[in-house]
Motif scaffolding. Sequence first.
Motif, PDB file in Angstrom:
ATOM      1  N   ILE A 195       1.086  -0.835  -0.014  1.00  0.00           N
ATOM      2  CA  ILE A 195      -0.050   0.118   0.075  1.00  0.00           C
ATOM      3  C   ILE A 195       0.988   0.826   0.330  1.00  0.00           C
ATOM      4  O   ILE A 195       0.116   2.531  -0.063  1.00  0.00           O
ATOM      5  N   SER A 196       1.972   0.936   0.549  1.00  0.00           N
ATOM      6  CA  SER A 196       3.146   2.061  -0.300  1.00  0.00           C
ATOM      7  C   SER A 196       4.451   0.935  -0.376  1.00  0.00           C
ATOM      8  O   SER A 196       4.872   0.353   0.613  1.00  0.00           O
ATOM      9  N   ASN A 202      -5.273  -6.895  19.844  1.00  0.00           N
ATOM     10  CA  ASN A 202      -6.357  -5.720  19.203  1.00  0.00           C
ATOM     11  C   ASN A 202      -6.386  -5.528  17.952  1.00  0.00           C
ATOM     12  O   ASN A 202      -6.778  -4.784  17.438  1.00  0.00           O
ATOM     13  N   ALA A 203      -5.166  -5.998  17.166  1.00  0.00           N
ATOM     14  CA  ALA A 203      -5.511  -5.315  15.674  1.00  0.00           C
ATOM     15  C   ALA A 203      -6.531  -6.173  15.306  1.00  0.00           C
ATOM     16  O   ALA A 203      -7.888  -5.326  14.293  1.00  0.00           O
ATOM     17  N   VAL A 204      -7.163  -7.224  15.813  1.00  0.00           N
ATOM     18  CA  VAL A 204      -8.867  -8.006  15.668  1.00  0.00           C
ATOM     19  C   VAL A 204      -9.476  -7.646  15.974  1.00  0.00           C
ATOM     20  O   VAL A 204     -10.647  -7.430  15.450  1.00  0.00           O
ATOM     21  N   GLN A 205      -9.633  -7.454  17.646  1.00  0.00           N
ATOM     22  CA  GLN A 205     -10.831  -6.776  17.863  1.00  0.00           C
ATOM     23  C   GLN A 205     -10.976  -5.578  18.200  1.00  0.00           C
ATOM     24  O   GLN A 205     -12.618  -4.856  17.690  1.00  0.00           O
ATOM     25  N   ASP A 206     -10.213  -4.838  17.632  1.00  0.00           N
ATOM     26  CA  ASP A 206     -10.421  -3.053  18.387  1.00  0.00           C
ATOM     27  C   ASP A 206      -9.774  -2.513  16.646  1.00  0.00           C
ATOM     28  O   ASP A 206     -10.940  -1.438  16.739  1.00  0.00           O
ATOM     29  N   HIS A 207      -9.491  -2.983  15.515  1.00  0.00           N
ATOM     30  CA  HIS A 207      -9.256  -2.526  14.241  1.00  0.00           C
ATOM     31  C   HIS A 207      -9.085  -3.120  13.252  1.00  0.00           C
ATOM     32  O   HIS A 207      -9.758  -3.056  11.964  1.00  0.00           O
ATOM     33  N   GLY A 208     -10.563  -4.179  12.968  1.00  0.00           N
ATOM     34  CA  GLY A 208     -11.188  -4.625  12.876  1.00  0.00           C
ATOM     35  C   GLY A 208      -9.944  -5.818  11.523  1.00  0.00           C
ATOM     36  O   GLY A 208     -10.516  -5.981  10.403  1.00  0.00           O
ATOM     37  N   MET A 209      -9.244  -5.854  11.815  1.00  0.00           N
ATOM     38  CA  MET A 209      -8.127  -7.212  10.660  1.00  0.00           C
ATOM     39  C   MET A 209      -8.715  -8.341  10.963  1.00  0.00           C
ATOM     40  O   MET A 209      -9.624  -8.529  11.758  1.00  0.00           O
ATOM     41  N   ASP A 210      -9.398  -9.390  10.063  1.00  0.00           N
ATOM     42  CA  ASP A 210      -9.505 -10.127   9.716  1.00  0.00           C
ATOM     43  C   ASP A 210      -8.738 -11.875   9.808  1.00  0.00           C
ATOM     44  O   ASP A 210      -8.845 -12.343  10.259  1.00  0.00           O
ATOM     45  N   TYR A 211      -6.991 -11.002  10.013  1.00  0.00           N
ATOM     46  CA  TYR A 211      -5.930 -11.885  10.083  1.00  0.00           C
ATOM     47  C   TYR A 211      -5.133 -11.355  10.405  1.00  0.00           C
ATOM     48  O   TYR A 211      -4.752 -10.643  10.008  1.00  0.00           O
ATOM     49  N   VAL A 212      -4.332 -11.764  11.377  1.00  0.00           N
ATOM     50  CA  VAL A 212      -2.983 -10.988  11.137  1.00  0.00           C
ATOM     51  C   VAL A 212      -1.526 -12.359  11.115  1.00  0.00           C
ATOM     52  O   VAL A 212      -2.097 -13.509  11.636  1.00  0.00           O
ATOM     53  N   LEU A 229      -0.609  -1.477  10.369  1.00  0.00           N
ATOM     54  CA  LEU A 229      -1.954  -1.506  10.934  1.00  0.00           C
ATOM     55  C   LEU A 229      -2.760  -0.298  10.561  1.00  0.00           C
ATOM     56  O   LEU A 229      -3.251  -0.378   9.731  1.00  0.00           O
ATOM     57  N   ASP A 230      -1.878   0.882  10.492  1.00  0.00           N
ATOM     58  CA  ASP A 230      -2.258   2.217   9.416  1.00  0.00           C
ATOM     59  C   ASP A 230      -2.903   2.468   8.189  1.00  0.00           C
ATOM     60  O   ASP A 230      -3.922   1.931   7.738  1.00  0.00           O
ATOM     61  N   LEU A 231      -2.224   1.179   7.644  1.00  0.00           N
ATOM     62  CA  LEU A 231      -2.234   1.094   5.830  1.00  0.00           C
ATOM     63  C   LEU A 231      -3.475   0.177   5.946  1.00  0.00           C
ATOM     64  O   LEU A 231      -4.302   0.158   5.218  1.00  0.00           O
ATOM     65  N   ALA A 232      -3.276  -0.658   6.774  1.00  0.00           N
ATOM     66  CA  ALA A 232      -4.136  -2.379   6.499  1.00  0.00           C
ATOM     67  C   ALA A 232      -5.523  -1.964   6.638  1.00  0.00           C
ATOM     68  O   ALA A 232      -6.668  -1.646   6.048  1.00  0.00           O
ATOM     69  N   LYS A 233      -5.943  -0.409   7.638  1.00  0.00           N
ATOM     70  CA  LYS A 233      -6.981   0.117   7.592  1.00  0.00           C
ATOM     71  C   LYS A 233      -7.746   0.648   6.690  1.00  0.00           C
ATOM     72  O   LYS A 233      -8.727   0.684   6.767  1.00  0.00           O
ATOM     73  N   LEU A 234      -6.750   1.568   6.258  1.00  0.00           N
ATOM     74  CA  LEU A 234      -7.037   2.036   5.161  1.00  0.00           C
ATOM     75  C   LEU A 234      -7.861   0.856   3.840  1.00  0.00           C
ATOM     76  O   LEU A 234      -9.085   1.620   3.516  1.00  0.00           O
ATOM     77  N   ARG A 245     -13.588  -5.600  -6.811  1.00  0.00           N
ATOM     78  CA  ARG A 245     -14.952  -5.329  -7.000  1.00  0.00           C
ATOM     79  C   ARG A 245     -14.389  -6.513  -8.033  1.00  0.00           C
ATOM     80  O   ARG A 245     -15.473  -7.546  -8.515  1.00  0.00           O
ATOM     81  N   SER A 246     -13.572  -6.965  -7.708  1.00  0.00           N
ATOM     82  CA  SER A 246     -13.280  -8.121  -9.075  1.00  0.00           C
ATOM     83  C   SER A 246     -13.435  -9.723  -7.936  1.00  0.00           C
ATOM     84  O   SER A 246     -12.895 -11.067  -9.365  1.00  0.00           O
ATOM     85  N   GLY A 247     -12.979  -9.463  -7.096  1.00  0.00           N
ATOM     86  CA  GLY A 247     -13.905 -11.284  -6.542  1.00  0.00           C
ATOM     87  C   GLY A 247     -12.232 -11.485  -5.681  1.00  0.00           C
ATOM     88  O   GLY A 247     -12.076 -12.848  -5.204  1.00  0.00           O
ATOM     89  N   ILE A 248     -11.671 -10.597  -5.367  1.00  0.00           N
ATOM     90  CA  ILE A 248      -9.962 -11.499  -5.185  1.00  0.00           C
ATOM     91  C   ILE A 248     -10.565 -11.851  -3.300  1.00  0.00           C
ATOM     92  O   ILE A 248     -11.523 -11.302  -2.203  1.00  0.00           O
ATOM     93  N   ASP A 249     -10.174 -12.429  -2.750  1.00  0.00           N
ATOM     94  CA  ASP A 249     -10.822 -13.931  -1.640  1.00  0.00           C
ATOM     95  C   ASP A 249      -9.790 -13.139  -0.220  1.00  0.00           C
ATOM     96  O   ASP A 249     -10.422 -12.963   0.624  1.00  0.00           O
ATOM     97  N   ALA A 250      -8.611 -11.974  -0.778  1.00  0.00           N
ATOM     98  CA  ALA A 250      -7.983 -11.493   1.136  1.00  0.00           C
ATOM     99  C   ALA A 250      -6.812 -10.620   0.452  1.00  0.00           C
ATOM    100  O   ALA A 250      -6.376 -11.246  -0.766  1.00  0.00           O
ATOM    101  N   ILE A 251      -6.569 -10.035   0.648  1.00  0.00           N
ATOM    102  CA  ILE A 251      -5.667  -8.759   0.918  1.00  0.00           C
ATOM    103  C   ILE A 251      -4.853  -8.822   1.909  1.00  0.00           C
ATOM    104  O   ILE A 251      -5.202  -8.751   2.883  1.00  0.00           O
ATOM    105  N   GLU A 252      -4.033  -9.527   1.434  1.00  0.00           N
ATOM    106  CA  GLU A 252      -2.722  -9.161   3.074  1.00  0.00           C
ATOM    107  C   GLU A 252      -1.347  -8.035   2.919  1.00  0.00           C
ATOM    108  O   GLU A 252      -1.327  -7.130   1.911  1.00  0.00           O
ATOM    109  N   VAL A 253      -1.498  -6.964   3.740  1.00  0.00           N
ATOM    110  CA  VAL A 253      -1.539  -5.549   3.336  1.00  0.00           C
ATOM    111  C   VAL A 253       0.443  -5.185   4.104  1.00  0.00           C
ATOM    112  O   VAL A 253       0.230  -5.763   5.444  1.00  0.00           O
TER     113      VAL A 253
END
Length: 372
Positions: free
Chosen positions: A221-222, A306-316, A278-283, A243-251
Motif C-alpha cells: 500500500i506504500s 487488538n488488531a483483530v478486536q479493536d481495529h477490524g483486521m480479519d487476520y494477522v 496497521l494504519d495502511l491495512a485500516k485504509l 470488485r473483481s472478487g479477490i478473496d483476501a488482501i495481505e497488506v
Amino acid sequence: MAHLFEKTKIKNLSMVNRLVRSATWEGLCDDQGRPTEKLNQFYKALSDGSVGLIISGYTYVRPEGKQLPGQMGIYSDDFEKNYLKLTECVHKANGKIAIQLVHAGGQASRQVSGFAPVGPSAVQAAQFPEKPEALSVEDVQKIVNAFIRAAVRAKQWGFDAVQLHGAHGYLINQFLSPLTNHRNDQYGGGIENRCRFLMDIYNGIRQETGDDYPVMIKLNISDNQEAGLEPEEALYAARLLDRSGIDAIEVSSGTMASGKKGPARERINKPEKEAYNLDLAKLVKNEAGCPVMVVGGFRSFEIVQNAVQDHGMDYVALCRPLIREPGLINRWQSGNRQAAECISCNQCFRPGLSGEGIYCVAEQKAKKHSKK
C-alpha cells in the motif's frame, strides 16, 4: 466481536484461527526449485504449531524470475510428485497451505537464475542489482500465462489457495509503481493501465481455477520510497481487486531500497514499534469488503489481539517470530501470552544463503552459550 482463536473460512478454505504465517524465503529447495523433505518438515512444524494458514515461501513462475538460491519454483509439470508430497505432509498434520506466486522481475539475480533480469521498463532502481531489460508486450503475456499455469498446478497439487506477490518491489509491484514502470503502452501511464498486468494475472487465474478456489494477494500500500507507489494509487488497485472478487488482501509496504521502512524491519523490541503496517491495512479495510490480513512486526499477543478486536483486521500474519518459535500460537492459546522471542535481528536469513535453510541464529547462539 471477532476472536483471535475462532474458526473462519475464506470460501472453501477453513482455518482454525485468525493467525497466518506470512511468506518468506526458506532456502530449502534444490537448484531447480523443487521442495525438499527438510522444507516439508519445516511446514509440518508450523502445522503442528496450529498456524491457521501457512503461506509458502515466494515461488517463481518462470526461471528468469528467480532471486535467491534454494527458492521454490513452480514453472514445470515435472515437480508434481514433490509438491504432492509437500501438501500431503501439511494436510496430514491438519494444516492448511497457500502458495505464494512471484516473478522477481528487476530484483531477480542473474548469478542465481542464469538469465538477465527483466522489468516493465529499462530503468535502474535502487532495489535492482542491475538495469533490467524492458519486457515486450509479447513477453508480458508469457509471464501472465506462467502465473496462470502455476496457479492451475497449485490447485491440482493440493494447495488450499494461491497468493500473488504484489509487494516488496517484485514484478507485479514494479508494474504498479511509477518509479519502475515508465511504459507508454497499455501496461503503463496512469494507475488504471499500471494495474493491467496484475488484473490480467488475477482474471486469468480466476477463469482457470474457478470461483470457489481462494485467490489472494500480498499488496504494497506504500513503497516507502521516493517516487514509488503511494497509498492513493495502491488503494485504487485494492478496490479494483475487491470488485473483481479477490478473496483476501495481505497488506504490506516497502522494498529492499526503503531503508528503515523496509518490509522486514529490525529491532522490533518495543510495543510501539510493532504493527507498522496497521494504519495502511485500516485504509484498505475501509475501502474493501474482502478479508484483510496485516503483516509487519507483530510480537506481542495483546497487539495481535487488538488488531483483530479493536481495529477490524480479519487476520494477522507473522513470519520471523515463527522461525524462532513454530509453536508460538500453541503457546499463546495455552495461556502463556508472553511476547514472541524473536528479536528482529534478521540473521535468520543468512544460513539460507549458505544452503542450510533459514533458522533462528540468535536462538542457536543462546543454546551454545548455555552449554558452556
